[in-house]
Motif scaffolding. Structure first.
Motif, PDB file in Angstrom:
ATOM      1  N   PRO A  71      83.390  70.981  37.729  1.00 58.17           N
ATOM      2  CA  PRO A  71      82.055  70.390  37.629  1.00 58.17           C
ATOM      3  C   PRO A  71      81.045  71.453  37.186  1.00 58.17           C
ATOM      4  O   PRO A  71      81.151  72.626  37.568  1.00 58.17           O
ATOM      5  N   ARG A  72      80.091  71.036  36.403  1.00 57.64           N
ATOM      6  CA  ARG A  72      79.061  71.938  35.881  1.00 57.64           C
ATOM      7  C   ARG A  72      78.169  72.419  37.019  1.00 57.64           C
ATOM      8  O   ARG A  72      77.775  71.651  37.881  1.00 57.64           O
ATOM      9  N   SER A  73      77.849  73.701  37.004  1.00 53.55           N
ATOM     10  CA  SER A  73      76.932  74.281  37.988  1.00 53.55           C
ATOM     11  C   SER A  73      75.526  73.766  37.736  1.00 53.55           C
ATOM     12  O   SER A  73      75.132  73.558  36.590  1.00 53.55           O
ATOM     13  N   THR A  74      74.776  73.595  38.811  1.00 56.67           N
ATOM     14  CA  THR A  74      73.378  73.222  38.654  1.00 56.67           C
ATOM     15  C   THR A  74      72.537  74.485  38.586  1.00 56.67           C
ATOM     16  O   THR A  74      72.985  75.570  38.961  1.00 56.67           O
ATOM     17  N   GLN A  77      72.364  76.277  41.917  1.00 53.20           N
ATOM     18  CA  GLN A  77      73.545  77.072  42.254  1.00 53.20           C
ATOM     19  C   GLN A  77      73.533  78.406  41.529  1.00 53.20           C
ATOM     20  O   GLN A  77      73.892  79.430  42.099  1.00 53.20           O
ATOM     21  N   ILE A  78      73.086  78.406  40.305  1.00 52.50           N
ATOM     22  CA  ILE A  78      73.029  79.657  39.529  1.00 52.50           C
ATOM     23  C   ILE A  78      71.973  80.589  40.111  1.00 52.50           C
ATOM     24  O   ILE A  78      72.207  81.785  40.264  1.00 52.50           O
ATOM     25  N   ILE A  79      70.820  80.070  40.465  1.00 49.31           N
ATOM     26  CA  ILE A  79      69.757  80.891  41.059  1.00 49.31           C
ATOM     27  C   ILE A  79      70.228  81.510  42.357  1.00 49.31           C
ATOM     28  O   ILE A  79      69.941  82.676  42.644  1.00 49.31           O
ATOM     29  N   ASN A  80      71.004  80.785  43.147  1.00 53.42           N
ATOM     30  CA  ASN A  80      71.490  81.294  44.431  1.00 53.42           C
ATOM     31  C   ASN A  80      72.490  82.424  44.280  1.00 53.42           C
ATOM     32  O   ASN A  80      72.764  83.141  45.235  1.00 53.42           O
ATOM     33  N   LEU A  81      73.038  82.602  43.085  1.00 57.51           N
ATOM     34  CA  LEU A  81      73.957  83.717  42.857  1.00 57.51           C
ATOM     35  C   LEU A  81      73.240  85.054  42.879  1.00 57.51           C
ATOM     36  O   LEU A  81      73.835  86.084  43.100  1.00 57.51           O
ATOM     37  N   PHE A  82      71.920  85.027  42.606  1.00 60.28           N
ATOM     38  CA  PHE A  82      71.170  86.269  42.526  1.00 60.28           C
ATOM     39  C   PHE A  82      70.446  86.450  43.796  1.00 60.28           C
ATOM     40  O   PHE A  82      69.674  86.696  44.310  1.00 60.28           O
TER      41      PHE A  82
END
Length: 82
Positions: A71-74, A77-82
């Motif tokens: 499933p494509r990341s939202t 979710q990408i912001i939470n990686l940083f």
């Protein structure tokens, strides 16, 4: 090799280019491995459309890569990686 996300043809082409270079292969050498012309490898790395799925899978295998579908990341979710 780290995981890379490709959402466009150009992003996938860039990943393939980086892996090819990391393997120390020229476009011609990779083409010889999978019985394709150098121009076909170049088109794929540029993200040009109309590359057959079979061709893509052969190139990924030659570079010791595999395709993972998930499933494509939202954006959250990408912001939470940083």
């Amino acid at each position: 090799m780290a995981e890379h996300i490709a959402r466009t043809e150009q992003q996938l082409g860039a990943i393939i280019r980086r892996q090819r270079r990391s393997a120390g292969l020229s476009q011609s050498a990779l083409g010889e491995l999978v019985h394709l012309r150098q121009a076909t490898i170049s088109r794929l790395e540029k993200g040009e459309p109309a590359i057959q799925l079979k061709t893509l899978m052969e190139i990924l295998a030659a570079l010791q890569l595999e395709l993972v579908v998930r499933p494509r990341s939202t954006s959250d979710q990408i912001i939470n990686l940083f």
